[in-house]
Write an enzyme that holds these catalytic residues in place. Structure first.
Site, PDB file in Angstrom:
ATOM      1  N   ARG A   1      -3.535 -57.459  83.989  1.00 15.86           N
ATOM      2  CA  ARG A   1      -2.601 -56.215  84.426  1.00 15.86           C
ATOM      3  C   ARG A   1      -2.694 -55.982  85.699  1.00 15.86           C
ATOM      4  O   ARG A   1      -3.656 -55.722  86.419  1.00 15.86           O
ATOM      5  CB  ARG A   1      -3.252 -55.123  83.793  1.00 15.86           C
ATOM      6  CG  ARG A   1      -2.469 -53.764  83.960  1.00 15.86           C
ATOM      7  CD  ARG A   1      -3.283 -52.433  83.511  1.00 15.86           C
ATOM      8  NE  ARG A   1      -2.719 -51.149  84.268  1.00 15.86           N
ATOM      9  CZ  ARG A   1      -3.435 -50.251  84.647  1.00 15.86           C
ATOM     10  NH1 ARG A   1      -4.672 -50.122  84.765  1.00 15.86           N
ATOM     11  NH2 ARG A   1      -2.552 -49.140  85.327  1.00 15.86           N
TER      12      ARG A   1
ATOM     13  N   HIS B   1       2.003 -47.460  90.390  1.00 14.75           N
ATOM     14  CA  HIS B   1       0.489 -46.971  90.755  1.00 14.75           C
ATOM     15  C   HIS B   1       0.171 -46.395  91.931  1.00 14.75           C
ATOM     16  O   HIS B   1      -0.259 -47.111  92.652  1.00 14.75           O
ATOM     17  CB  HIS B   1      -0.226 -48.359  90.467  1.00 14.75           C
ATOM     18  CG  HIS B   1      -1.962 -48.210  90.151  1.00 14.75           C
ATOM     19  ND1 HIS B   1      -2.703 -48.907  89.043  1.00 14.75           N
ATOM     20  CD2 HIS B   1      -2.714 -47.461  90.778  1.00 14.75           C
ATOM     21  CE1 HIS B   1      -3.880 -48.491  89.091  1.00 14.75           C
ATOM     22  NE2 HIS B   1      -3.895 -47.808  90.093  1.00 14.75           N
TER      23      HIS B   1
ATOM     24  N   GLU C   1      -2.261 -43.146  85.710  1.00  8.33           N
ATOM     25  CA  GLU C   1      -2.889 -41.849  85.899  1.00  8.33           C
ATOM     26  C   GLU C   1      -2.161 -40.584  86.362  1.00  8.33           C
ATOM     27  O   GLU C   1      -2.439 -40.232  87.592  1.00  8.33           O
ATOM     28  CB  GLU C   1      -4.308 -42.430  86.678  1.00  8.33           C
ATOM     29  CG  GLU C   1      -5.090 -43.142  85.928  1.00  8.33           C
ATOM     30  CD  GLU C   1      -6.301 -43.484  86.762  1.00  8.33           C
ATOM     31  OE1 GLU C   1      -7.565 -44.083  85.790  1.00  8.33           O
ATOM     32  OE2 GLU C   1      -6.541 -42.913  87.595  1.00  8.33           O
TER      33      GLU C   1
ATOM     34  N   ASN D   1      -7.382 -45.271  80.448  1.00 10.63           N
ATOM     35  CA  ASN D   1      -8.200 -45.604  81.476  1.00 10.63           C
ATOM     36  C   ASN D   1      -9.526 -44.400  81.367  1.00 10.63           C
ATOM     37  O   ASN D   1      -9.206 -43.181  81.330  1.00 10.63           O
ATOM     38  CB  ASN D   1      -7.515 -45.221  82.814  1.00 10.63           C
ATOM     39  CG  ASN D   1      -6.412 -46.101  82.891  1.00 10.63           C
ATOM     40  OD1 ASN D   1      -6.242 -47.238  82.185  1.00 10.63           O
ATOM     41  ND2 ASN D   1      -5.922 -46.096  84.391  1.00 10.63           N
TER      42      ASN D   1
ATOM     43  N   TYR E   1     -14.043 -44.040  82.645  1.00 11.96           N
ATOM     44  CA  TYR E   1     -14.992 -44.522  83.292  1.00 11.96           C
ATOM     45  C   TYR E   1     -16.292 -43.861  82.853  1.00 11.96           C
ATOM     46  O   TYR E   1     -17.210 -44.369  82.763  1.00 11.96           O
ATOM     47  CB  TYR E   1     -14.806 -44.461  84.692  1.00 11.96           C
ATOM     48  CG  TYR E   1     -13.728 -45.463  85.334  1.00 11.96           C
ATOM     49  CD1 TYR E   1     -14.213 -46.738  85.810  1.00 11.96           C
ATOM     50  CD2 TYR E   1     -12.562 -45.022  85.146  1.00 11.96           C
ATOM     51  CE1 TYR E   1     -13.196 -47.314  86.142  1.00 11.96           C
ATOM     52  CE2 TYR E   1     -11.287 -45.813  85.677  1.00 11.96           C
ATOM     53  CZ  TYR E   1     -11.757 -47.042  86.116  1.00 11.96           C
ATOM     54  OH  TYR E   1     -10.721 -47.911  86.507  1.00 11.96           O
TER      55      TYR E   1
ATOM     56  N   GLU F   1      -8.266 -49.491  81.625  1.00  9.23           N
ATOM     57  CA  GLU F   1      -9.233 -49.331  82.523  1.00  9.23           C
ATOM     58  C   GLU F   1     -10.478 -49.069  82.321  1.00  9.23           C
ATOM     59  O   GLU F   1     -10.864 -48.081  81.351  1.00  9.23           O
ATOM     60  CB  GLU F   1      -8.743 -48.482  83.951  1.00  9.23           C
ATOM     61  CG  GLU F   1      -7.800 -49.200  84.582  1.00  9.23           C
ATOM     62  CD  GLU F   1      -7.435 -48.365  85.859  1.00  9.23           C
ATOM     63  OE1 GLU F   1      -8.220 -47.648  86.388  1.00  9.23           O
ATOM     64  OE2 GLU F   1      -6.189 -48.223  86.491  1.00  9.23           O
TER      65      GLU F   1
END
Length: 506
Positions: free
Chosen positions: A99, A144, A189, A327, A329, A394
């Site tokens: 990606r 992005h 995002e 995405n 984390y 992500e």
């Protein structure tokens, strides 16, 4: 009361240990693994080949103090020149797809279609062709964070004309690359990108008052995404037969002894739900509309700072995702802000978030390893959004610069075990997992101080040499066996890193 009951039920947490009858180490048949990068963070070549100036090119020059190490992405990982080497590394490690993002400024130097840069188009076609020759699937993010600076000078994402400017750019991307690319994401995002209209932590670094710029940006981004989705449907899907979505950043929630599911859901809606709710349910989340209106009145505004979608726009945006691009984390614990009991509103959400001191730290203060929260998030998406097909686009963990990145391996292993359990036990429809990141790169206001790569990049060298870290070999074994591996012995790691390097340079 019915609304509250739904909120409570959606954050029921299922114990995730010792699952009888579930092999939590093997991945389902057909599950795919990929790695990710983005244009400004890795490419470099910021002023080569007729590329225009992006908002990041401008921001790092105008506000060097905004970046922890006063660095920039002028060279970054130099992937513009080293994309073939990067493709060979991806192939050697066995990943199924890559990606990466297209730089708007490299395709349309002044942002508009009167100047299309053929050299920029040729560059990305070269990348895609190299990937395909090596049996690596290209997955393209159209945008992005890095639009041309000239468009920002006309208001950027606070200007509704940006919707049409983006659509013109996306059409070129679909036309030029769509015959070879079968998975696109429109915008990465939105919540994080739009923060650039609320503070100077990311480009364009505009400190606009009281989240007004943030909400305008988000409103226009959702319109732009929906228009691009429908344009793909109308003009390209029949011939290209691809999939298209958006990258939604979402944090997991963990409950403490208070079991405060209401606060957990409110926190979720004010972040993940700002994109998820309009696309999967329709319109902004009710709690967001209620709270922003309330706090707007408290701040003296005569109407809510959150723009309103017409019924036509609500219908137009709903359903514009072929998969949920996730995405994620880290996680948090959410609580009500106690100041509100005294009539003081410090935020639109009315939520404060905390971490447990036992959560494992990374090199970024906010990013803790919380696998439990990741599992909770996957189940939340299933329950709230009718079990959509999910691609994890992500997920990653930053180190301190070490090659023997055992903490990253532990992070990946624990998060992936939660993912397998969510799929096999809980029925979550997850079919792809993407590492952030292939390479150490420039991480916005953290600069080069928080490396995310499974490949180390020597930023002190003009050649930007790549060196696989321990996690690169671990991943090679995971993909080869389609099974989670234990944290390996360091001597085994070093021997296999040497093998990867020899194969790479052969």
């Amino acid at each position: 009361m019915k609304h509250t009951l739904i909120l409570v039920l959606s954050w029921i947490v299922i114990p995730h240990t010792s699952c009888d009858g579930i092999d939590s180490l093997t991945f389902p048949d057909g599950f795919l693994f990929g790695v990710a990068t983005s244009s400004y963070q890795t490419e470099g070549a910021w002023n080569e080949s007729d590329k225009g100036v992006s908002i990041f090119d401008s921001w790092v020059q105008s506000c060097p103090e905004c970046i922890a190490d006063r660095s920039h992405g002028n060279i970054a990982s130099d992937s513009y020149h080293k994309y073939e080497e990067d493709a060979m590394l991806i192939k050697q490690l066995g990943f199924n797809y890559y990606r990466f993002s297209i730089s708007w400024s490299r395709i349309l130097p002044n942002g508009l279609t009167n100047n299309v840069n053929k050299e920029g188009i040729r560059h990305y076609k070269d990348i895609i062709e190299v990937l395909l020759r090596n049996s690596i699937e290209p997955v393209v993010t159209i945008y992005h964070y890095d639009h041309p600076q000239v468009l920002e000078e006309m208001g950027g994402w606070t200007n509704e004309l940006m919707v049409e400017w983006y659509l013109d750019y996306a059409k070129i991307v679909f036309r030029e690359f769509g015959p070879m690319v079968k998975i696109f994401t429109t915008i990465n995002e939105p919540q994080e990108m739009c923060a650039g209209y609320n503070d100077n932590g990311t480009a364009p670094g505009k400190l606009l008052p009281n989240m007004v710029g943030y909400y305008l940006c988000l409103h226009n981004v959702l319109k732009a995404h929906a228009k691009a989705y429908h344009m793909y449907d109308d003009e390209f899907r029949a011939s290209q037969n691809g999939l298209i979505s958006i990258n939604n950043p979402c944090s997991g929630q963990v409950l403490d002894d208070s079991r405060d599911t209401i606060s957990a859901d409110t926190s979720f809606q004010f972040y993940c739900g700002m994109v998820g709710h309009p696309i999967y349910i329709g319109d902004y989340p009710p709690i967001v509309k209620e709270r922003v209106a309330l706090v707007s009145k408290y701040l003296g505004y005569h109407k809510s700072r959150l723009p309103t979608f017409s019924p036509k726009w609500i219908s137009y945006i709903k359903g514009t995702a072929d998969f949920f691009g996730l995405n994620s984390y880290t996680s948090e614990i959410a609580h009500p802000d106690p100041d509100e009991a005294r009539g003081i509103y410090n935020s639109d959400s009315g939520i404060i978030t905390t971490h447990k001191p036992t959560w494992h730290n990374s090199s970024i203060f906010w990013l803790k390893s919380v696998p439990e929260g990741f599992g909770n998030l996957l189940r939340k998406i299933k329950v709230d959004y009718n079990n959509p097909l999910v691609f994890v686009t992500e997920n990653g963990f930053p180190d301190y610069g070490e090659l023997n990145d055992i903490d990253r391996i532990n992070y990946f292993r624990s998060y992936l075990e939660e993912l397998i359990i969510a799929v096999k036990r809980d029925g979550c429809r997850i079919s792809r997992y993407t590492i952030w990141s292939l390479l150490d790169n420039w991480e916005f206001h953290f600069g080069y101080t928080t490396p995310f790569g499974i490949i180390k990049v020597d930023f002190n060298s003009p050649s930007r040499e790549r060196i696989p870290k321990s996690s690169a070999y671990w991943w090679k074994e995971v993909i080869r066996t389609h099974r989670l591996q234990d944290v390996p012995n360091i001597n085994v790691i070093l021997a296999n890193i040497e093998s990867v390097l020899k194969s790479h340079h052969r």
